[in-house]
Write an enzyme that holds these catalytic residues in place. Structure first.
Site: not given
Ligand code: 5GP
Length: 114
Positions: A87, A100, A102
């Site tokens: 994203n 990151h 996914h």
């Molecule tokens: P984004 O929305 O930025 O693409 O994804 C961020 C991801 O990081 C989300 O899927 C969320 O669940 C994950 N995430 C957020 N905080 C933490 C954390 O403290 N530990 C882990 N393992 N994942 C996290």
């Protein structure tokens, strides 16, 4: 560059279920899984968004994809198929500003996304 949540995972300041690590990348389970298998692959070098990736980081991005592929095979989701998502910014739904990948698998996903 500002420290993010993922820098704290790299530095073991907050816990995570770490699946793979080397000098350049780290992979760990997502804390809020959206599929039976959901993990993240990050570079250790903190790049905030896709918009910030530089040409000399192309190999690093390729390594993230290969790490995703290898772990997908290990987790048994490669044959049936899986989804890679990265994203970018608000419209992309990015919430953590350290890029990151996914890796989502273990179920079917629809297309186009909602
Ligand atoms: P984004 O929305 O930025 O693409 O994804 C961020 C991801 O990081 C989300 O899927 C969320 O669940 C994950 N995430 C957020 N905080 C933490 C954390 O403290 N530990 C882990 N393992 N994942 C996290």
């Amino acid at each position: 560059m500002s420290e993010t949540l993922f820098s704290k995972i790299i530095n073991r300041e907050i816990p995570a279920d770490i699946l793979y690590e080397d000098e350049e990348v780290l992979a760990f389970s997502d804390v809020s899984p959206q599929a039976p298998v959901h993990f993240l692959v990050i570079p250790k070098h903190p790049i905030p968004t896709i918009n910030d990736i530089q040409a000399d980081q192309a190999l690093l991005i390729g390594k993230m994809v290969l790490t995703a592929q290898q772990l997908a095979k290990q987790k048994g989701i490669a044959e049936d198929g899986f989804r890679l998502v990265m994203n970018c910014n608000e419209n992309g739904g990015q919430t953590v500003f350290h890029i990151h990948l996914h890796v989502l698998g273990g179920r079917a996903f629809s297309w186009p996304p909602g």
